[in-house]
Structure formats: structure tokens, C-alpha cells
Motif scaffolding. Structure first.
Motif, PDB file in Angstrom:
ATOM      1  N   ASN A  88       0.803  -1.226   0.000  1.00 45.99           N
ATOM      2  CA  ASN A  88       0.000   0.000   0.000  1.00 45.99           C
ATOM      3  C   ASN A  88       0.836   1.276   0.000  1.00 45.99           C
ATOM      4  OD1 ASN A  88      -1.942  -2.050   1.791  1.00 45.99           O
ATOM      5  ND2 ASN A  88      -3.002  -0.813   0.277  1.00 45.99           N
ATOM      6  N   GLN A  89       2.142   1.131   0.122  1.00 48.22           N
ATOM      7  CA  GLN A  89       3.036   2.288   0.060  1.00 48.22           C
ATOM      8  C   GLN A  89       4.256   1.907  -0.782  1.00 48.22           C
ATOM      9  OE1 GLN A  89       2.002   5.118   1.469  1.00 48.22           O
ATOM     10  NE2 GLN A  89       0.287   4.149   2.549  1.00 48.22           N
ATOM     11  N   LYS A  90       4.899   2.915  -1.363  1.00 45.35           N
ATOM     12  CA  LYS A  90       6.163   2.667  -2.065  1.00 45.35           C
ATOM     13  C   LYS A  90       7.365   2.895  -1.161  1.00 45.35           C
ATOM     14  CE  LYS A  90       5.536   3.203  -7.052  1.00 45.35           C
ATOM     15  NZ  LYS A  90       6.262   2.001  -7.440  1.00 45.35           N
ATOM     16  N   LEU A  91       7.282   3.922  -0.315  1.00 47.97           N
ATOM     17  CA  LEU A  91       8.421   4.327   0.505  1.00 47.97           C
ATOM     18  C   LEU A  91       8.393   3.635   1.860  1.00 47.97           C
ATOM     19  CD1 LEU A  91       8.342   8.149  -0.297  1.00 47.97           C
ATOM     20  CD2 LEU A  91       9.299   6.261  -1.639  1.00 47.97           C
ATOM     21  N   ASN A  92       9.588   3.426   2.425  1.00 47.87           N
ATOM     22  CA  ASN A  92       9.666   2.681   3.681  1.00 47.87           C
ATOM     23  C   ASN A  92       9.327   3.551   4.878  1.00 47.87           C
ATOM     24  OD1 ASN A  92      11.914   4.256   4.166  1.00 47.87           O
ATOM     25  ND2 ASN A  92      13.382   2.636   3.747  1.00 47.87           N
ATOM     26  N   LEU A  93       9.298   2.930   6.066  1.00 55.23           N
ATOM     27  CA  LEU A  93       8.905   3.643   7.276  1.00 55.23           C
ATOM     28  C   LEU A  93       9.834   4.806   7.583  1.00 55.23           C
ATOM     29  CD1 LEU A  93       7.836   0.776   9.721  1.00 55.23           C
ATOM     30  CD2 LEU A  93       6.386   2.529   8.708  1.00 55.23           C
ATOM     31  N   ILE A  94      11.116   4.627   7.344  1.00 65.36           N
ATOM     32  CA  ILE A  94      12.071   5.702   7.593  1.00 65.36           C
ATOM     33  C   ILE A  94      11.723   6.916   6.745  1.00 65.36           C
ATOM     34  CG2 ILE A  94      14.474   6.400   7.210  1.00 65.36           C
ATOM     35  CD1 ILE A  94      15.338   3.690   8.231  1.00 65.36           C
ATOM     36  N   GLN A  95      11.483   6.690   5.459  1.00 61.99           N
ATOM     37  CA  GLN A  95      11.152   7.806   4.581  1.00 61.99           C
ATOM     38  C   GLN A  95       9.801   8.417   4.943  1.00 61.99           C
ATOM     39  OE1 GLN A  95      13.455   8.835   2.130  1.00 61.99           O
ATOM     40  NE2 GLN A  95      12.171  10.663   2.272  1.00 61.99           N
ATOM     41  N   GLN A  96       8.867   7.575   5.361  1.00 65.89           N
ATOM     42  CA  GLN A  96       7.562   8.083   5.775  1.00 65.89           C
ATOM     43  C   GLN A  96       7.694   9.039   6.961  1.00 65.89           C
ATOM     44  OE1 GLN A  96       4.733   4.793   6.283  1.00 65.89           O
ATOM     45  NE2 GLN A  96       5.707   3.722   4.575  1.00 65.89           N
ATOM     46  N   LEU A  97       8.505   8.657   7.927  1.00 65.57           N
ATOM     47  CA  LEU A  97       8.758   9.532   9.066  1.00 65.57           C
ATOM     48  C   LEU A  97       9.468  10.812   8.628  1.00 65.57           C
ATOM     49  CD1 LEU A  97       9.860   6.797  11.612  1.00 65.57           C
ATOM     50  CD2 LEU A  97       7.914   8.339  11.927  1.00 65.57           C
ATOM     51  N   ASN A  98      10.443  10.672   7.761  1.00 65.18           N
ATOM     52  CA  ASN A  98      11.172  11.841   7.261  1.00 65.18           C
ATOM     53  C   ASN A  98      10.238  12.831   6.578  1.00 65.18           C
ATOM     54  OD1 ASN A  98      13.549  10.700   8.125  1.00 65.18           O
ATOM     55  ND2 ASN A  98      14.259  10.110   6.098  1.00 65.18           N
ATOM     56  N   SER A 104      12.041  -5.138  14.475  1.00 69.38           N
ATOM     57  CA  SER A 104      12.886  -4.232  13.689  1.00 69.38           C
ATOM     58  C   SER A 104      12.182  -2.906  13.436  1.00 69.38           C
ATOM     59  CB  SER A 104      13.285  -4.888  12.365  1.00 69.38           C
ATOM     60  OG  SER A 104      12.165  -5.054  11.513  1.00 69.38           O
ATOM     61  N   ARG A 105      10.875  -2.935  13.272  1.00 71.49           N
ATOM     62  CA  ARG A 105      10.139  -1.694  13.025  1.00 71.49           C
ATOM     63  C   ARG A 105       9.950  -0.906  14.317  1.00 71.49           C
ATOM     64  NH1 ARG A 105      12.286  -3.863   8.981  1.00 71.49           N
ATOM     65  NH2 ARG A 105      11.582  -2.956   7.029  1.00 71.49           N
ATOM     66  N   CYS A 106       9.815  -1.594  15.444  1.00 74.30           N
ATOM     67  CA  CYS A 106       9.792  -0.889  16.729  1.00 74.30           C
ATOM     68  C   CYS A 106      11.102  -0.127  16.935  1.00 74.30           C
ATOM     69  CB  CYS A 106       9.578  -1.878  17.872  1.00 74.30           C
ATOM     70  SG  CYS A 106       7.892  -2.510  18.026  1.00 74.30           S
ATOM     71  N   ASP A 107      12.215  -0.740  16.555  1.00 74.46           N
ATOM     72  CA  ASP A 107      13.518  -0.084  16.706  1.00 74.46           C
ATOM     73  C   ASP A 107      13.576   1.230  15.931  1.00 74.46           C
ATOM     74  OD1 ASP A 107      14.688  -1.912  18.425  1.00 74.46           O
ATOM     75  OD2 ASP A 107      15.450  -3.167  16.810  1.00 74.46           O
ATOM     76  N   ILE A 108      12.950   1.253  14.752  1.00 77.55           N
ATOM     77  CA  ILE A 108      12.934   2.485  13.956  1.00 77.55           C
ATOM     78  C   ILE A 108      12.238   3.600  14.729  1.00 77.55           C
ATOM     79  CG2 ILE A 108      11.928   3.563  11.901  1.00 77.55           C
ATOM     80  CD1 ILE A 108      12.425   0.966  10.398  1.00 77.55           C
ATOM     81  N   THR A 160      17.143  13.734  11.486  1.00 81.84           N
ATOM     82  CA  THR A 160      16.526  12.942  10.424  1.00 81.84           C
ATOM     83  C   THR A 160      16.966  11.496  10.502  1.00 81.84           C
ATOM     84  OG1 THR A 160      16.784  14.910   9.087  1.00 81.84           O
ATOM     85  CG2 THR A 160      16.131  12.922   7.946  1.00 81.84           C
ATOM     86  N   LEU A 161      16.095  10.614  10.056  1.00 78.21           N
ATOM     87  CA  LEU A 161      16.424   9.190   9.997  1.00 78.21           C
ATOM     88  C   LEU A 161      17.335   8.892   8.827  1.00 78.21           C
ATOM     89  CD1 LEU A 161      12.856   7.829  10.594  1.00 78.21           C
ATOM     90  CD2 LEU A 161      14.791   7.190  11.974  1.00 78.21           C
ATOM     91  N   THR A 162      18.289   8.026   9.023  1.00 79.40           N
ATOM     92  CA  THR A 162      19.187   7.628   7.948  1.00 79.40           C
ATOM     93  C   THR A 162      18.899   6.187   7.559  1.00 79.40           C
ATOM     94  OG1 THR A 162      20.905   9.058   8.822  1.00 79.40           O
ATOM     95  CG2 THR A 162      21.589   7.376   7.233  1.00 79.40           C
ATOM     96  N   PRO A 163      18.492   5.918   6.316  1.00 80.20           N
ATOM     97  CA  PRO A 163      18.199   4.545   5.899  1.00 80.20           C
ATOM     98  C   PRO A 163      19.463   3.728   5.713  1.00 80.20           C
ATOM     99  CG  PRO A 163      17.965   6.023   4.061  1.00 80.20           C
ATOM    100  CD  PRO A 163      18.251   6.886   5.252  1.00 80.20           C
ATOM    101  N   PRO A 223      14.912   3.981   1.032  1.00 83.18           N
ATOM    102  CA  PRO A 223      13.695   4.596   0.495  1.00 83.18           C
ATOM    103  C   PRO A 223      13.609   4.419  -1.006  1.00 83.18           C
ATOM    104  CG  PRO A 223      15.350   6.264   0.937  1.00 83.18           C
ATOM    105  CD  PRO A 223      15.899   4.964   1.458  1.00 83.18           C
ATOM    106  N   TYR A 224      12.404   4.344  -1.487  1.00 81.34           N
ATOM    107  CA  TYR A 224      12.179   4.247  -2.924  1.00 81.34           C
ATOM    108  C   TYR A 224      12.470   5.604  -3.557  1.00 81.34           C
ATOM    109  CZ  TYR A 224       9.888   2.596  -7.166  1.00 81.34           C
ATOM    110  OH  TYR A 224       9.619   2.197  -8.442  1.00 81.34           O
TER     111      TYR A 224
END
Length: 394
Positions: A66-76, A109-113, A328-331, A337-338
């Protein structure tokens, strides 16, 4: 001499007070200084539907992404509300969509983000709405182990909602709302499978959230009717996404322009009018396409206004949100990120929160039979989607 020393200390102390007040006045909450002293019920959030099921992870069959970009990019980018589907798959707590055979990432792993995000972005408040197919004890265990539970706010539905500043000051910036898919809260008295949960674990919207219907195949079919929650619940979620079918959710968003201002903003305005309730959360597929962040910014501009519902609001030229001085989050290579160069996302003043990523984001799975099956399914699904779209275009 003593008098001079007294004056010096007093001046130094006064200077520190003034400095502290200046820092406090310049604080931004969720990207804007004017949001800090608003109750969370009067703040709008951009929401990512099934945020974890994204193409960038390379972990899901395309039909369930349902999304292209990952959680890190979504937060960014400024997404502050996330829906997560949590399962227990053979003893491992995972995020899956529909079935873990269609792809998964570990919940840990996603909680860690989010832990890293809260540590480095302490003024940001986030809402989770969770489809908890795993037992609450499994979910709480992972959140305790990763340290995420320490950021969860115990929202009392019987009290006025806290301001963002109050949540930030308490170090509790996460609102956790469960849909109770495991049916634990629905068990008869004395037979509840998981009655003892932390106070921050809110069952079945528990007087906190109301939301619109969501199962639509066309924009014309969309309405503002409530599906879940009571009209008196303080948070109001607008579901704004279409059933994807075989063409995939990304193509559906592009074909219908569903996230563009001229489509999304009028519907949000209409639901505000029909329900007589400020829309707190606007949730979409592929948030990076279109203008959901701009619509949310518009909501935060007009939250306390008697807006004339019978007029159209033009799309603003720029957004008021600015997080240029925020971390900022660093992937990493396992959660990149896509690229957005070919997409319609263009919010130059959108928030950025780059921090160091967790050390153990999900690596590519090895050679288990279930992984081979998943990879084969993903390949076949991709070929099918390509063929289906090719036939449609022809």
C-alpha cells in the motif's frame, strides 16, 4: 564586593531564564510551533495505510503493498499516523498483510525504527492504529524489549485529551490504539485470554477514535459515514483509499488522482461538515503521490475556524510545515527509500528527521522453503500484474 557578585549571579540566572524561555517558545511540535499547546484532538495527522507493506522493503507481494516508501522515509516526510497489522507467525511477531505467506517484516525491527525516531525527534507525536492478530502479551513483550513501550501514552478517554506539549514533556509521544482482532477484550468475564494489558494499550478504539467507512471501488462511492467508534470519540479518522484489485494500489492512486488536492481536500471538508467533527487523521495509500501533507497542513490552519463549507479552498502555494533544524532518519541498505524522482511528491518544506537506523533491520531471508515459496509468489505476482496492466493499456 558581595553586592557586585550578587548582581552578577542574578544577571546570569536571568539570562538563563530568558534563554530557556526563548528555546521553549521556538519549540516545534509535529513541525509547527502553534501545535504544541493544542490538545491532540485538535491536531491533524497525515496517515499511511498499511505503512509497513511497502515496495521499498522488497518483502511483500506487490498486490498487498500500500506504500512505495519505507517507514524511515515516511517519518522523514511527515507521516505521523500509521496502521500496522501484527501477527504471530510460528512464534515470531511480524507485520504481515492478509497472510505472512504474502510477505512480512519483523515487528521488532520496526519498533527499533520508532525508538530511534523518538530519541532523536522528541517533539514529534505519533498515532498507531493496530490490527492485532497476535495476542496483546506478544505485542507488549516486543515493545518492552525494544524500549518502545516507554514512549506510549496512557490516554484516559474520560479526561480531555492532552496537548502535544504535555505528551512531549512526559516523554510519551505514541498513542497506541488496538482493533482487538485477537478478540481478547471480547471474551466473557473470567475467560478473557489477555485481560491484563498496560494502560496505554487501548482496546477497540475505547472511547478514543471514530473512523469512516473504507471499502470502496471508486471515488464516487466514497462517503463520510462512520464505520467504527462513537461520534463522541475525540479523534476522527478519514479513510481515503480505494480497493486496489488486481491492478495494485499504486496504479489505482495514479489513475484516480485520489490523493490530489482537488479530490482529497473537498472530501475532507465534506466529512468535517457532515460529522460536525474536526478530522484528525487523513489516511491514504501512497502518501508520496499527491497532496495529503498539504491537506493536513490546511486542517491545522483552520482547526478552530467556522469555515464556510459551501466554498472551495484553492490549493496553497507552499506548506507551513518546516523541520529544517530537526534530526533525520538515515536509511540503510536493508531499508532504503524508494526513489521519488518519477513521483508527484514535492513538498520542499516537509519535515526531515534523519537519525541512525537500527543495526538489525530485516536482512534478506535465506533459503528456507517458506522463503522460496514467497519469492516465487512475488515473482509470479509481479509478472501477472505487468501482464494485466499491459492488456489494459492495449
Amino acid at each position: 564586593m558581595s553586592f557586585c557578585l550578587f548582581i552578577f549571579v542574578l544577571a546570569l540566572f536571568s539570562g538563563r531564564i530568558c534563554l530557556a524561555q526563548t528555546v521553549n517558545e521556538n519549540t516545534r511540535c509535529n513541525g509547527r510551533a502553534d501545535l504544541c499547546d493544542r490538545p491532540i484532538a485538535q491536531v491533524a495527522f497525515a496517515g499511511a495505510h498499511n505503512a509497513f507493506a511497502n515496495e521499498a522493503n522488497n518483502a511483500f507481494v506487490p498486490l498487498v503493498e500500500n506504500q512505495k516508501l519505507n517507514l524511515i522515509q515516511q517519518l522523514n516526510d511527515g507521516v505521523r499516523m500509521f496502521t500496522l497489522d501484527i501477527y504471530n507467525d510460528a512464534g515470531v511477531v511480524k507485520l504481515c498483510h492478509g497472510s505472512c505467506l504474502l510477505g512480512s517484516v519483523t515487528f521488532e525491527s520496526r519498533c527499533d525504527i520508532f525508538v530511534d525516531f523518538f530519541q532523536n525527534s522528541p517533539n514529534e507525536v505519533i498515532v498507531w492504529v493496530v490490527e492485532d492478530y497476535a495476542l496483546p502479551s506478544d505485542i507488549v513483550d516486543v515493545m518492552n524489549r525494544t524500549g518502545l513501550s516507554q514512549y506510549a501514552y496512557s490516554l484516559d478517554p474520560s479526561l480531555p485529551t492532552p496537548t502535544l506539549r504535555e505528551m512531549v514533556a512526559a516523554g510519551k509521544q505514541l498513542v497506541f490504539i488496538s482493533e482487538d482482532k485477537s478478540q481478547c477484550a471480547g471474551q466473557p468475564e473470567g475467560e478473557c485470554c489477555e485481560c491484563e494489558v498496560p494502560s496505554w494499550y487501548l482496546y477497540r478504539h475505547e472511547g478514543v477514535l471514530q473512523e469512516t467507512e473504507w471499502s470502496w471501488s471508486s471515488l464516487d462511492a466514497m462517503n463520510c459515514n462512520l464505520l467504527r467508534g462513537e461520534p463522541t470519540n475525540p479523534l476522527f479518522l478519514i479513510n481515503h483509499w480505494l480497493e486496489a484489485g488486481l491492478s495494485g494500489s499504486y496504479n489505482v492512486v495514479l489513475e484516480n488522482d485520489s490523493n490530489k488536492w482537488d479530490v482529497l481536500q473537498p472530501r475532507v471538508q465534506k466529512c468535517w461538515e457532515e460529522q460536525n467533527k474536526f478530522p484528525n487523521i487523513v489516511m491514504v495509500d501512497h502518501y508520496h503521490v499527491g497532496d495529503v501533507l498539504m491537506v493536513v497542513d490546511w486542517l491545522n490552519d483552520y482547526w478552530n475556524s467556522s469555515i464556510p463549507f459551501n466554498i472551495a479552498f484553492p490549493k496553497p502555494e507552499i506548506s507551513n510545515v518546516s523541520h529544517t533544524n530537526s534530526p533525520t532518519l538515515t536509511p540503510t541498505s536493508t531499508d532504503m527509500p524508494y526513489p521519488t524522482s518519477n513521483d508527484q511528491f514535492n513538498h520542499t518544506s516537509s519535515p526531515t528527521h534523519i537519525i541512525s537506523p537500527p543495526d538489525h533491520l530485516d536482512p534478506v531471508e535465506s533459503t528456507s522453503s517458506s522463503t522460496k515459496f514467497f519469492l516465487l509468489t512475488k515473482i509470479l505476482s509481479s509478472i501477472f500484474c505487468w501482464f494485466f496492466n499491459f492488456v489494459n493499456l492495449s
